[in-house]
Design an enzyme around this catalytic site. Structure first.
Site, PDB file in Angstrom:
ATOM      1  N   SER A 242     -32.491   9.773 -35.726  1.00  0.00           N
ATOM      2  CA  SER A 242     -31.726   9.315 -36.881  1.00  0.00           C
ATOM      3  C   SER A 242     -32.202   7.946 -37.379  1.00  0.00           C
ATOM      4  O   SER A 242     -33.388   7.771 -37.616  1.00  0.00           O
ATOM      5  CB  SER A 242     -30.246   9.318 -36.516  1.00  0.00           C
ATOM      6  N   LYS A 246     -36.162   6.558 -37.969  1.00  0.00           N
ATOM      7  CA  LYS A 246     -36.787   5.812 -39.062  1.00  0.00           C
ATOM      8  C   LYS A 246     -37.592   4.652 -38.456  1.00  0.00           C
ATOM      9  O   LYS A 246     -38.730   4.379 -38.832  1.00  0.00           O
ATOM     10  CB  LYS A 246     -35.727   5.264 -40.032  1.00  0.00           C
ATOM     11  N   TRP A 333     -27.334  16.418 -44.486  1.00  0.00           N
ATOM     12  CA  TRP A 333     -27.355  15.015 -44.947  1.00  0.00           C
ATOM     13  C   TRP A 333     -28.772  14.440 -44.823  1.00  0.00           C
ATOM     14  O   TRP A 333     -29.194  13.618 -45.626  1.00  0.00           O
ATOM     15  CB  TRP A 333     -26.348  14.230 -44.113  1.00  0.00           C
ATOM     16  N   HIS A 383     -26.696  17.419 -36.186  1.00  0.00           N
ATOM     17  CA  HIS A 383     -27.392  16.135 -36.052  1.00  0.00           C
ATOM     18  C   HIS A 383     -27.208  15.604 -34.623  1.00  0.00           C
ATOM     19  O   HIS A 383     -26.118  15.152 -34.260  1.00  0.00           O
ATOM     20  CB  HIS A 383     -26.744  15.186 -37.067  1.00  0.00           C
TER      21      HIS A 383
HETATM   22  C1  GTR Z   1     -25.916   7.937 -41.073  1.00  0.00           C
HETATM   23  C2  GTR Z   1     -26.971   7.499 -42.042  1.00  0.00           C
HETATM   24  C3  GTR Z   1     -28.256   8.220 -41.746  1.00  0.00           C
HETATM   25  C4  GTR Z   1     -28.584   8.207 -40.261  1.00  0.00           C
HETATM   26  C5  GTR Z   1     -27.374   8.297 -39.366  1.00  0.00           C
HETATM   27  C6  GTR Z   1     -27.591   7.909 -37.900  1.00  0.00           C
HETATM   28  O1  GTR Z   1     -24.693   7.394 -41.334  1.00  0.00           O
HETATM   29  O2  GTR Z   1     -26.533   7.776 -43.353  1.00  0.00           O
HETATM   30  O3  GTR Z   1     -29.306   7.696 -42.530  1.00  0.00           O
HETATM   31  O4  GTR Z   1     -29.330   7.102 -39.947  1.00  0.00           O
HETATM   32  O5  GTR Z   1     -26.336   7.530 -39.816  1.00  0.00           O
HETATM   33  O6  GTR Z   1     -28.334   6.992 -37.574  1.00  0.00           O
HETATM   34  O7  GTR Z   1     -26.936   8.539 -37.067  1.00  0.00           O
END
Ligand code: GTR
Length: 402
Positions: A242, A246, A333, A383
């Protein structure tokens, strides 16, 4: 600022031209890896550096590390454990973070996965000897983290995301660091790594300078400074989930010492194409997390069409090193299709080096990984990081990194 609702309708994805990795900004065609390295790679890197993640402002003054704890019989005898305190100094200010390292017993020279964790090294395992972080921690009731502080109650609370036994049994090691020890994940530039670099009176990075993702990527490289000198380690594969995916991608693009890179559900500002505006967009991300990217990235909020690059070119910067992009089917998402296309559009750069990736005829099929030097899978589920993901990373690393 209120943001438009996220789009999840494929028919509403805007028409856009994919910026060609093999055509320079001035229109010159790139036909081999030498031309790519000489004419194209740097200009793409510099664009991402100045306009997206932000530049690291200067070098550190000092770097030190110390093995503060060690056990040759950890985890029931299958691992060697080391905890390493790393010290960073700049302008007479300092920051410390701990690396937790497990190496498989009986393998004197193991490849290692290096990845940040979200809530502290002690959350990845029940091992009672892992030091509990003192750094600011985001509250999470399910993980027993309250008052922005980790305690004994959260030990092992995220072990489901770290298949440590599997990793060790397959001859790999694991190194992990709590990302909040590098920069607490909040919109506050007074603390963390950024603050070490300020001049008199400065309170935040300059417009083109680093946000938190670039700071976390820098931290991964400082962990690498230690790992590359540990004689029991052969290769280092940087991994992240997540937001930390990045950071892993930006670390991989910035630091050629990483032998492989894994992006797990990294989504917007990670592996996913921005111009599709599917799920999370640049507008959403800059709005919810104003501290993640450089200030200069804000001009692209809801203006993805004016970006001269897209995230497949970030992936291409990692070529020819092994890269794995992974999505989850219910993680809309993060735009799984945008992550797949990004890997596919980066593949021509891998091809310049005679390496394979995602070919034009490939399409994403749930739970059917495509494993080449540039690999991709979309697994069923949400996720997260699962044992299924680790099974794929391990078999891919055995074939392409080891
Ligand atoms: C979310 C965010 C994503 C992702 C995620 C995470 O809220 O919008 O870009 O980074 O968090 O890190 O779990």
């Amino acid at each position: 600022m209120a943001q438009p609702e996220a789009n999840y309708d494929e028919t509403k994805v805007p028409k856009f031209t994919v910026p060609d990795p093999l055509l320079t900004f001035s229109g010159e065609a790139i036909t081999d890896s030498d031309q790519w390295e000489e004419k194209r790679k740097l200009e793409i890197y510099q664009f991402f550096e100045k306009q997206i993640y932000g530049k690291v402002p200067a070098m550190l003054d000092e770097y030190s590390f110390e093995v503060i704890e060690e056990d040759n019989n950890a985890l029931g005898g299958k691992a060697q454990r080391k905890q390493i305190a790393v010290g960073l100094k700049k302008n007479n200010r300092s920051l410390n973070f701990n690396i937790l390292l497990y190496l498989p017993k009986g393998n004197e020279n193991a490849p290692v996965f290096l990845g940040y964790n979200f809530h502290g090294n002690h959350t990845v395992t029940d091992d009672p000897k892992v030091i509990i972080t003192k750094a600011w921690n985001a509250n999470d009731i399910a993980l027993n983290i309250q008052n922005n502080k980790a305690t004994e109650a959260s030990r092992g609370s995220r072990k489901n995301r770290w298949a440590i036994d599997k990793i060790l049994d397959n001859g790999f090691g694991l190194a992990t660091v709590y990302y909040g020890e590098i920069d607490p994940d909040k919109n506050d530039f007074s603390d963390g790594l950024h603050s070490l670099f300020y001049r008199e009176g400065q309170t935040r990075p300059k417009t083109n300078e680093w946000g938190s993702i670039a700071a976390w990527a820098f931290g991964l490289s400082r962990a690498m400074d230690y790992l590359e000198n540990d004689t029991n380690i052969s290769k280092v594969i940087v991994f992240g989930h997540s937001r930390l995916g990045k950071a892993a991608l930006w670390a991989g693009a910035s630091d050629p010492r990483f032998d492989g890179v894994i992006s797990n559900n990294s989504g917007c500002g990670g592996a996913a194409l921005s111009k599709r505006k599917y799920g999370e967009t640049i507008g959403h991300i800059n709005n919810s997390f104003p501290h993640w990217f450089s200030e200069s990235f804000k001009k692209y909020s809801n203006k993805e069409e004016i970006l001269p690059v897209d995230q497949h070119q970030l992936l291409a910067l990692i070529a020819p090193r092994p890269l794995y992009v992974a999505s989850a089917a219910e993680d809309e998402w993060a735009d799984p299709k945008g992550e797949f296309l990004s890997a596919q559009y980066a593949t021509p750069v891998y091809a310049l080096y005679g390496k394979k990736g995602i070919s034009k005829s490939d399409s994403p099929v749930v739970d059917r990984p495509i494993q080449e030097t540039l690999a991709y899978h979309i697994r069923s589920g949400k996720h997260d990081v699962t044992d299924y993901d680790w099974d794929q990373y391990i078999s891919w690393a055995q074939n392409f990194v080891k």
